[in-house]
Design an enzyme around this catalytic site. Sequence first.
Site, mmCIF file in Angstrom:
data_model
loop_
_atom_site.group_PDB
_atom_site.id
_atom_site.type_symbol
_atom_site.label_atom_id
_atom_site.label_comp_id
_atom_site.label_asym_id
_atom_site.label_seq_id
_atom_site.Cartn_x
_atom_site.Cartn_y
_atom_site.Cartn_z
ATOM 1 N N GLU A 299 44.578 32.197 20.837
ATOM 2 C CA GLU A 299 44.581 30.748 20.598
ATOM 3 C C GLU A 299 43.425 30.095 21.338
ATOM 4 O OE1 GLU A 299 46.157 28.240 18.829
ATOM 5 O OE2 GLU A 299 44.849 26.921 19.991
ATOM 6 N N ARG B 250 57.893 18.535 16.193
ATOM 7 C CA ARG B 250 57.030 19.722 16.130
ATOM 8 C C ARG B 250 56.988 20.493 17.439
ATOM 9 N NH1 ARG B 250 52.887 19.882 12.256
ATOM 10 N NH2 ARG B 250 53.349 18.295 10.754
ATOM 11 N N TYR C 163 61.480 8.736 9.228
ATOM 12 C CA TYR C 163 62.689 9.518 9.468
ATOM 13 C C TYR C 163 62.898 9.677 10.964
ATOM 14 C CZ TYR C 163 59.238 13.417 9.530
ATOM 15 O OH TYR C 163 58.162 14.242 9.768
ATOM 16 N N ASP D 286 47.587 27.023 6.701
ATOM 17 C CA ASP D 286 46.560 26.041 6.316
ATOM 18 C C ASP D 286 45.186 26.679 6.128
ATOM 19 O OD1 ASP D 286 48.382 24.021 6.342
ATOM 20 O OD2 ASP D 286 47.450 22.863 7.948
HETATM 21 C C1 LIG Z 1 51.055 13.965 8.399
HETATM 22 C C2 LIG Z 1 51.490 15.369 8.174
HETATM 23 C C3 LIG Z 1 52.831 15.600 8.003
HETATM 24 C C4 LIG Z 1 53.267 16.902 7.738
HETATM 25 N N1 LIG Z 1 54.585 17.093 7.552
HETATM 26 C C5 LIG Z 1 55.017 18.322 7.214
HETATM 27 C C6 LIG Z 1 56.395 18.529 6.973
HETATM 28 O O1 LIG Z 1 57.191 17.592 7.074
HETATM 29 N N2 LIG Z 1 56.808 19.785 6.628
HETATM 30 C C7 LIG Z 1 55.921 20.837 6.514
HETATM 31 O O2 LIG Z 1 56.343 21.962 6.161
HETATM 32 N N3 LIG Z 1 54.596 20.667 6.774
HETATM 33 C C8 LIG Z 1 54.135 19.435 7.124
HETATM 34 N N4 LIG Z 1 52.816 19.248 7.382
HETATM 35 C C9 LIG Z 1 51.884 20.390 7.317
HETATM 36 C C10 LIG Z 1 51.925 21.263 8.551
HETATM 37 O O3 LIG Z 1 51.813 20.512 9.717
HETATM 38 C C11 LIG Z 1 50.787 22.290 8.529
HETATM 39 O O4 LIG Z 1 50.667 22.819 7.241
HETATM 40 C C12 LIG Z 1 51.080 23.431 9.503
HETATM 41 O O5 LIG Z 1 51.162 22.948 10.813
HETATM 42 C C13 LIG Z 1 49.981 24.505 9.404
HETATM 43 O O6 LIG Z 1 50.183 25.487 10.364
HETATM 44 P P1 LIG Z 1 49.058 26.565 10.663
HETATM 45 O O7 LIG Z 1 49.628 27.431 11.726
HETATM 46 O O8 LIG Z 1 48.597 27.171 9.394
HETATM 47 O O9 LIG Z 1 47.813 25.721 11.213
HETATM 48 P P2 LIG Z 1 47.669 24.860 12.527
HETATM 49 O O10 LIG Z 1 48.942 24.210 12.882
HETATM 50 O O11 LIG Z 1 46.474 23.987 12.316
HETATM 51 O O12 LIG Z 1 47.342 25.922 13.665
HETATM 52 C C14 LIG Z 1 46.083 26.518 13.786
HETATM 53 C C15 LIG Z 1 45.928 27.039 15.212
HETATM 54 O O13 LIG Z 1 44.743 27.801 15.286
HETATM 55 C C16 LIG Z 1 44.026 27.445 16.436
HETATM 56 N N5 LIG Z 1 42.616 27.736 16.192
HETATM 57 C C17 LIG Z 1 41.766 27.104 15.355
HETATM 58 N N6 LIG Z 1 40.562 27.693 15.376
HETATM 59 C C18 LIG Z 1 40.637 28.727 16.246
HETATM 60 C C19 LIG Z 1 39.707 29.718 16.698
HETATM 61 N N7 LIG Z 1 38.426 29.728 16.272
HETATM 62 N N8 LIG Z 1 40.112 30.633 17.597
HETATM 63 C C20 LIG Z 1 41.397 30.640 18.041
HETATM 64 N N9 LIG Z 1 42.317 29.710 17.660
HETATM 65 C C21 LIG Z 1 41.944 28.771 16.765
HETATM 66 C C22 LIG Z 1 44.313 25.950 16.607
HETATM 67 O O14 LIG Z 1 44.049 25.505 17.926
HETATM 68 C C23 LIG Z 1 45.784 25.902 16.235
HETATM 69 O O15 LIG Z 1 46.628 26.152 17.326
HETATM 70 C C24 LIG Z 1 52.333 17.967 7.669
HETATM 71 C C25 LIG Z 1 50.980 17.743 7.884
HETATM 72 C C26 LIG Z 1 50.546 16.451 8.113
HETATM 73 C C27 LIG Z 1 49.078 16.205 8.297
#
Ligand SMILES: Cc1cc2nc3c(=O)[nH]c(=O)nc-3n(C[C@H](O)[C@H](O)[C@H](O)COP(=O)(O)OP(=O)(O)OC[C@H]3O[C@@H](n4cnc5c(N)ncnc54)[C@H](O)[C@@H]3O)c2cc1C
Length: 389
Positions: A34, A108, A217, A297
């Site tokens: 991370e 979260r 909510y 994502d």
């Molecule tokens: C307003 C909003 C509301 C939302 N509500 C919902 C909801 O109600 N329900 C739902 O299911 N989803 C919701 N989402 C979507 C959800 O938050 C994301 O899709 C989810 O958090 C994605 O998780 P992830 O682990 O793929 O990415 P992230 O949460 O972005 O995690 C990526 C991680 O990688 C790390 N990282 C990045 N680059 C590097 C690197 N080069 N080296 C090492 N580490 C790195 C970052 O620091 C981070 O910790 C919402 C999003 C938004 C914007």
Amino acid sequence: MTKNNVIMIIGAGIGGLALALALQKRGRKVAVYERAPELGEVGAGVMLTPNSNRVLEHLGVLAEVEKGATSPGQTQVRHFETGAEMSTTDLGDAFKKRYGSPYYDVHRVHMHAALHQAVRANDSGCIHVAHDLIDLSQDAHGVRAMFANGAVAEGSLLVGCDGVRSVVKGNIGIDDAARFTGNLAWRGLLPIEALPPHQRGPAITIWTGPGRHFVEYTIKNGTMKNYVAIANHDTWTEEGWSTRAKVADPLHAFTGWHEDVRAIIAATPADGCIKWGLFDRDPLDWWSKGRVTLLGDAAHPMLPFMAQGAAMALEDAVILGRCLDIDTSVDDALARYERARLERTGWCQLQSREAGKLFQRIASRGELDGDRAERGRRLYAYDAVTVDI
Ligand SMILES: Cc1cc2nc3c(=O)[nH]c(=O)nc-3n(C[C@H](O)[C@H](O)[C@H](O)COP(=O)(O)OP(=O)(O)OC[C@H]3O[C@@H](n4cnc5c(N)ncnc54)[C@H](O)[C@@H]3O)c2cc1C
């Protein structure tokens, strides 16, 4: 490259940690890297639909997540000016029975903590913070990851769970340009006592109006109100979550809206409002190359209008774990993973776009009810643990 069986996970967000847990559960050795100096999540809510909760249960963390969860009971869509009810969906016992799993609203930070505590309980030394991936290389035997702090790590597979601006994605040759959607979002969090009694209920309310919508909510066992306010805006350059906003800005953007909406915005603590621009990307046709793949994502960023981004990451995690069990070759396992996930996540990306448009005009009850029914059929009933892959 040295041969070892460690699976390297880049990013300790919801997706990376869920994958770590899914793989540990299958007896695999993982190392999570991370970028941030310590683990954490943004202070905001997340809706957990039945397809998410089924995964959390399978991973053994649902009971912990439930300790801070709110059961919303129903979703209501309301008219921005009059407050008239335009559509209501039951999320109570009948809903839970239909989909075999509940609907929750959670903080979260609490959900993220449940995940990383479980990962560390399995292997206390597997999460490496302050490891910012800057480059990677691979050959037929393994993958090498290089970090900004000078560290180098090797493994048999590398999974980029590094979010919307994924370094891993760029490294495997995917360049998916982000488009500004013309929407700006504000997120606020406030204690429930700051609102009058009639606004303290657990229901999810979506206020819908021309060019704007507002979703509210409660989280943390109903003690905090979380909202996201979305409005058309001409320009924006920053894609991120952490730009502080003045409470006066969303209050101004929601001039003329129902007093309940304005009361929530007005009650936001001065340091409790964040703004960000909403960017959109098209679905990908592929996201794996050799011994490297993407999850969450990084693979399929989506607009937040269907509340499914985290849900898709959770589903990916279980499916990828299952694929690695079925296929002995990494190539076959990653091909199976893509086949199982590309269509569903791509549909979800496109549908999230449409949901945003639906909420920013005065839609008919039939359209709103139809949208809800479609979500139930295609989203909530999906079981990542048992679906054919
Ligand atoms: C307003 C909003 C509301 C939302 N509500 C919902 C909801 O109600 N329900 C739902 O299911 N989803 C919701 N989402 C979507 C959800 O938050 C994301 O899709 C989810 O958090 C994605 O998780 P992830 O682990 O793929 O990415 P992230 O949460 O972005 O995690 C990526 C991680 O990688 C790390 N990282 C990045 N680059 C590097 C690197 N080069 N080296 C090492 N580490 C790195 C970052 O620091 C981070 O910790 C919402 C999003 C938004 C914007």
